[in-house]
Design an enzyme around this catalytic site. Structure first.
Site, PDB file in Angstrom:
ATOM      1  N   LYS A 190       1.955  -3.836   6.619  1.00 51.63           N
ATOM      2  CA  LYS A 190       2.383  -3.783   5.204  1.00 51.63           C
ATOM      3  C   LYS A 190       3.885  -3.543   5.131  1.00 51.63           C
ATOM      4  O   LYS A 190       4.609  -4.173   4.357  1.00 51.63           O
ATOM      5  CB  LYS A 190       1.631  -2.682   4.447  1.00 51.63           C
ATOM      6  CG  LYS A 190       0.152  -2.933   4.295  1.00 51.63           C
ATOM      7  CD  LYS A 190      -0.121  -4.111   3.373  1.00 51.63           C
ATOM      8  CE  LYS A 190      -1.560  -4.526   3.344  1.00 51.63           C
ATOM      9  NZ  LYS A 190      -1.825  -5.817   2.731  1.00 51.63           N
ATOM     10  N   SER A 239       0.842  -1.199   0.000  1.00 45.78           N
ATOM     11  CA  SER A 239       0.000   0.000   0.000  1.00 45.78           C
ATOM     12  C   SER A 239       0.876   1.246   0.000  1.00 45.78           C
ATOM     13  O   SER A 239       1.997   1.232   0.537  1.00 45.78           O
ATOM     14  CB  SER A 239      -0.855  -0.024   1.268  1.00 45.78           C
ATOM     15  OG  SER A 239      -1.399   1.239   1.531  1.00 45.78           O
ATOM     16  N   TYR A 270      -2.146  -1.386  10.897  1.00 50.35           N
ATOM     17  CA  TYR A 270      -2.381  -1.878   9.535  1.00 50.35           C
ATOM     18  C   TYR A 270      -1.188  -1.510   8.626  1.00 50.35           C
ATOM     19  O   TYR A 270      -0.611  -2.367   7.956  1.00 50.35           O
ATOM     20  CB  TYR A 270      -3.679  -1.292   8.945  1.00 50.35           C
ATOM     21  CG  TYR A 270      -3.763  -1.477   7.449  1.00 50.35           C
ATOM     22  CD1 TYR A 270      -4.016  -2.726   6.892  1.00 50.35           C
ATOM     23  CD2 TYR A 270      -3.534  -0.406   6.572  1.00 50.35           C
ATOM     24  CE1 TYR A 270      -4.050  -2.909   5.515  1.00 50.35           C
ATOM     25  CE2 TYR A 270      -3.574  -0.583   5.206  1.00 50.35           C
ATOM     26  CZ  TYR A 270      -3.833  -1.831   4.673  1.00 50.35           C
ATOM     27  OH  TYR A 270      -3.845  -2.007   3.309  1.00 50.35           O
TER      28      TYR A 270
HETATM   29  P1  NAD Z   1     -10.959  -7.306   1.022  1.00 51.38           P
HETATM   30  O1  NAD Z   1     -11.191  -7.329   2.482  1.00 51.38           O
HETATM   31  O2  NAD Z   1     -12.133  -7.042   0.140  1.00 51.38           O
HETATM   32  O3  NAD Z   1     -10.281  -8.669   0.544  1.00 51.38           O
HETATM   33  C1  NAD Z   1      -9.413  -9.406   1.377  1.00 51.38           C
HETATM   34  C2  NAD Z   1      -9.873 -10.860   1.346  1.00 51.38           C
HETATM   35  O4  NAD Z   1      -8.988 -11.631   2.163  1.00 51.38           O
HETATM   36  C3  NAD Z   1     -11.288 -11.057   1.907  1.00 51.38           C
HETATM   37  O5  NAD Z   1     -12.060 -11.823   0.995  1.00 51.38           O
HETATM   38  C4  NAD Z   1     -11.066 -11.818   3.214  1.00 51.38           C
HETATM   39  O6  NAD Z   1     -12.135 -12.701   3.501  1.00 51.38           O
HETATM   40  C5  NAD Z   1      -9.762 -12.525   2.940  1.00 51.38           C
HETATM   41  N1  NAD Z   1      -8.973 -12.840   4.129  1.00 51.38           N
HETATM   42  C6  NAD Z   1      -8.636 -12.015   5.151  1.00 51.38           C
HETATM   43  N2  NAD Z   1      -7.877 -12.671   6.041  1.00 51.38           N
HETATM   44  C7  NAD Z   1      -7.719 -13.938   5.584  1.00 51.38           C
HETATM   45  C8  NAD Z   1      -7.050 -15.077   6.074  1.00 51.38           C
HETATM   46  N3  NAD Z   1      -6.385 -15.056   7.227  1.00 51.38           N
HETATM   47  N4  NAD Z   1      -7.097 -16.222   5.345  1.00 51.38           N
HETATM   48  C9  NAD Z   1      -7.778 -16.259   4.179  1.00 51.38           C
HETATM   49  N5  NAD Z   1      -8.431 -15.205   3.677  1.00 51.38           N
HETATM   50  C10 NAD Z   1      -8.412 -14.058   4.372  1.00 51.38           C
HETATM   51  O7  NAD Z   1      -9.804  -6.232   0.748  1.00 51.38           O
HETATM   52  P2  NAD Z   1      -9.282  -5.634  -0.634  1.00 51.38           P
HETATM   53  O8  NAD Z   1      -9.678  -4.197  -0.674  1.00 51.38           O
HETATM   54  O9  NAD Z   1      -9.615  -6.509  -1.756  1.00 51.38           O
HETATM   55  O10 NAD Z   1      -7.716  -5.652  -0.354  1.00 51.38           O
HETATM   56  C11 NAD Z   1      -6.901  -6.719  -0.769  1.00 51.38           C
HETATM   57  C12 NAD Z   1      -5.476  -6.488  -0.298  1.00 51.38           C
HETATM   58  O11 NAD Z   1      -5.010  -5.228  -0.808  1.00 51.38           O
HETATM   59  C13 NAD Z   1      -5.343  -6.398   1.225  1.00 51.38           C
HETATM   60  O12 NAD Z   1      -4.139  -7.020   1.605  1.00 51.38           O
HETATM   61  C14 NAD Z   1      -5.283  -4.908   1.479  1.00 51.38           C
HETATM   62  O13 NAD Z   1      -4.590  -4.613   2.667  1.00 51.38           O
HETATM   63  C15 NAD Z   1      -4.533  -4.422   0.253  1.00 51.38           C
HETATM   64  N6  NAD Z   1      -4.783  -3.011  -0.042  1.00 51.38           N
HETATM   65  C16 NAD Z   1      -6.083  -2.581  -0.181  1.00 51.38           C
HETATM   66  C17 NAD Z   1      -6.316  -1.216  -0.427  1.00 51.38           C
HETATM   67  C18 NAD Z   1      -7.730  -0.713  -0.555  1.00 51.38           C
HETATM   68  O14 NAD Z   1      -7.928   0.499  -0.448  1.00 51.38           O
HETATM   69  N7  NAD Z   1      -8.723  -1.558  -0.820  1.00 51.38           N
HETATM   70  C19 NAD Z   1      -5.249  -0.322  -0.544  1.00 51.38           C
HETATM   71  C20 NAD Z   1      -3.945  -0.807  -0.417  1.00 51.38           C
HETATM   72  C21 NAD Z   1      -3.730  -2.165  -0.166  1.00 51.38           C
HETATM   73  N1  UFG Z   2     -12.633  11.136   3.442  1.00 49.76           N
HETATM   74  C1  UFG Z   2     -13.641  12.009   3.811  1.00 49.76           C
HETATM   75  N2  UFG Z   2     -14.790  11.474   4.316  1.00 49.76           N
HETATM   76  C2  UFG Z   2     -14.991  10.133   4.463  1.00 49.76           C
HETATM   77  C3  UFG Z   2     -13.945   9.250   4.077  1.00 49.76           C
HETATM   78  C4  UFG Z   2     -12.772   9.796   3.577  1.00 49.76           C
HETATM   79  O1  UFG Z   2     -13.502  13.222   3.691  1.00 49.76           O
HETATM   80  O2  UFG Z   2     -16.041   9.725   4.946  1.00 49.76           O
HETATM   81  C5  UFG Z   2     -11.393  11.701   2.858  1.00 49.76           C
HETATM   82  C6  UFG Z   2     -10.148  11.369   3.670  1.00 49.76           C
HETATM   83  O3  UFG Z   2      -9.941  12.325   4.670  1.00 49.76           O
HETATM   84  C7  UFG Z   2      -9.075  11.382   2.560  1.00 49.76           C
HETATM   85  C8  UFG Z   2      -9.824  10.877   1.325  1.00 49.76           C
HETATM   86  O4  UFG Z   2     -11.209  11.090   1.603  1.00 49.76           O
HETATM   87  O5  UFG Z   2      -8.655  12.705   2.314  1.00 49.76           O
HETATM   88  C9  UFG Z   2      -9.602   9.402   1.049  1.00 49.76           C
HETATM   89  O6  UFG Z   2      -9.893   8.646   2.226  1.00 49.76           O
HETATM   90  P1  UFG Z   2     -10.021   7.055   2.204  1.00 49.76           P
HETATM   91  O7  UFG Z   2     -10.383   6.637   3.585  1.00 49.76           O
HETATM   92  O8  UFG Z   2     -10.920   6.634   1.094  1.00 49.76           O
HETATM   93  O9  UFG Z   2      -8.566   6.578   1.793  1.00 49.76           O
HETATM   94  P2  UFG Z   2      -7.161   6.832   2.507  1.00 49.76           P
HETATM   95  O10 UFG Z   2      -6.311   7.521   1.506  1.00 49.76           O
HETATM   96  O11 UFG Z   2      -7.309   7.483   3.816  1.00 49.76           O
HETATM   97  O12 UFG Z   2      -6.723   5.341   2.812  1.00 49.76           O
HETATM   98  C10 UFG Z   2      -6.315   4.496   1.778  1.00 49.76           C
HETATM   99  C11 UFG Z   2      -6.594   3.031   2.119  1.00 49.76           C
HETATM  100  C12 UFG Z   2      -5.739   2.590   3.268  1.00 49.76           C
HETATM  101  C13 UFG Z   2      -4.311   2.946   3.050  1.00 49.76           C
HETATM  102  C14 UFG Z   2      -4.184   4.407   2.742  1.00 49.76           C
HETATM  103  C15 UFG Z   2      -2.780   4.847   2.445  1.00 49.76           C
HETATM  104  O13 UFG Z   2      -7.940   2.847   2.453  1.00 49.76           O
HETATM  105  O14 UFG Z   2      -5.838   1.194   3.364  1.00 49.76           O
HETATM  106  O15 UFG Z   2      -4.971   4.709   1.585  1.00 49.76           O
HETATM  107  O16 UFG Z   2      -2.321   4.181   1.323  1.00 49.76           O
HETATM  108  F1  UFG Z   2      -3.595   2.669   4.167  1.00 49.76           F
END
Ligand code: NAD
Ligand code: UFG
Length: 337
Positions: free
Chosen positions: A153, A124, A149
């Site tokens: 990572k 991330s 979290y």
């Molecule tokens: P998500 O929660 O939709 O998907 C994660 C999946 O992993 C889920 O289906 C969950 O059931 C499964 N899971 C969790 N723990 C497990 C375990 N111990 N064993 C088996 N399965 C397990 O999340 P996502 O948004 O698809 O994110 C996927 C990956 O990308 C995550 O590692 C997340 O940290 C990373 N990531 C997500 C974002 C974002 O904004 N969505 C940003 C940066 C990184």
């Molecule tokens: N925001 C609002 N109102 C809300 C939600 C978010 O104003 O209800 C704003 C936040 O302050 C930020 C922007 O919208 O300025 C984006 O916020 P998100 O929560 O959608 O995303 P972040 O950038 O805070 O977080 C994301 C991922 C995290 C990751 C992080 C840094 O969700 O998993 O980027 O990479 F850690």
């Protein structure tokens, strides 16, 4: 070629299963359904036009994982499985370190025992911490994460790099995602948050559909063009296609450790997103400005040059399409899956 997708029924994993299938890879999914459901699996299979092999298994269950490797010849793993809520991780650090860090250790151990040493990991932008100045480049220092979290990572990135250092047979690709939004064009799969969403786009779509009364904009006094936070929003299908390119590249030879940002390189503010959503979909988003959310930074966007030059990957879908696709998913599935 068979690819194991951990967390494959989640938001990003589900879209990646489809892109991989379209690219001709065989997909095997492991998920414990902690944050997804069999309905997601059914929709993935529907969109792939075939049944994908699925194991309901926790990645910390080594015996369960061993069964997956015994029954399938896995060439590489794309590792999405993990817990991802920043706020929750501050309340439940033990659960986050156990699931994310210990889960990755268990997975890598079983991979090693089975001679599978190719892994693509979901990292991330959070690993860049609070102090680097955007556009963020892969060469910038990492660490200084401000919540468990983010620290998981950062720790997993270090662990995977150490594994590759100790045994050069490993290929490790770290993908640093920026802010994934949007959904598959069909409206059949998308992000399905539990309870009240933490992230901006799912919050907006739930306001749009009337489940939540209004959006709180967290701060309008940042040093950004309109005072609200700026982020690099990327369409989840572009992100999924980035995984296919990363995998293609990793499997064409021993590449060691590679690190790529997956973002668009463009930053949009919270108000930009609200206005783009309203314009794309003809829906009004009532909002109010409130105080800053603790832990947020003003600006975070990528320099995606390396992924373009090395992987030949760049994003194709703009903000309007991200807003349209997020809304199609929400309006076709008001209560998620
Ligand atoms: P998500 O929660 O939709 O998907 C994660 C999946 O992993 C889920 O289906 C969950 O059931 C499964 N899971 C969790 N723990 C497990 C375990 N111990 N064993 C088996 N399965 C397990 O999340 P996502 O948004 O698809 O994110 C996927 C990956 O990308 C995550 O590692 C997340 O940290 C990373 N990531 C997500 C974002 C974002 O904004 N969505 C940003 C940066 C990184
Ligand atoms: N925001 C609002 N109102 C809300 C939600 C978010 O104003 O209800 C704003 C936040 O302050 C930020 C922007 O919208 O300025 C984006 O916020 P998100 O929560 O959608 O995303 P972040 O950038 O805070 O977080 C994301 C991922 C995290 C990751 C992080 C840094 O969700 O998993 O980027 O990479 F850690």
């Amino acid at each position: 070629m068979a690819i194991l997708i951990t967390g494959g029924t989640g938001f990003i994993g589900s879209h990646t299963c489809i892109s991989l299938t379209e690219a001709g890879y065989d997909v095997v999914i492991v998920d414990n359904y902690y944050n997804s459901s069999p309905k997601s699996l059914a929709r993935i299979c529907e969109l792939c036009g075939k049944d994908l092999k699925f194991y309901e298994c926790d990645i910390r269950d080594k015996a369960g994982l061993q069964r997956v490797f015994t029954e399938n010849k896995i060439d590489a793993v794309i590792h999405f499985a993990g817990l991802k809520a920043v706020g929750e991780s501050c309340q439940k650090p033990l659960e986050y370190y156990d699931n994310n860090v210990n889960g990755t250790l268990c997975l890598c151990d079983v991979m090693r025992q089975n001679g599978c040493k190719n892994i693509v990991f979901s990292s991330s932008a959070t690993v860049y911490g609070m102090h680097n100045v955007s556009p963020l480049k892969e060469t910038m220092p990492t660490g200084g994460t401000t919540n468990p979290y983010g620290t998981t990572k950062y720790m997993i990135e270090i662990i995977l790099q150490d594994i590759a250092k100790a045994d050069p047979a490993w290929n490790v690709t770290l993908l640093r995602y920026f802010n994934p939004i949007g959904a598959h064009k069909s409206g059949r799969i998308g992000e399905n948050p539990n309870g009240i969403p933490n992230n901006l786009m799912p919050y907006i779509t739930q306001v749009a559909i009337g489940k939540l009364p209004e959006l709180s904009v967290y701060g309008d006094d940042y040093d950004t063009p309109d005072g609200t936070g700026v982020r690099d929003y990327i369409h989840v299908v572009d992100l999924a296609e980035g995984h296919v390119k990363a995998l293609d590249q990793m499997l064409t030879g021993n590449k060691g450790v590679q690190i790529f940002n997956l973002g668009t390189g463009v930053g949009y503010s919270v108000l930009d997103i609200i206005h783009a959503f309203e314009e794309a979909n003809g829906v009004k988003i009532p909002y109010k400005i409130v105080g800053r959310r603790p832990g947020d930074i003003a600006t975070c966007y990528s320099d995606p040059t390396k992924a373009r030059e090395v992987l030949g990957w760049e994003t194709k879908r703009g903000l309007r399409e991200m807003c349209e696709d997020s809304w199609r998913w929400q309006s076709m599935n008001p209560n998620g899956f």
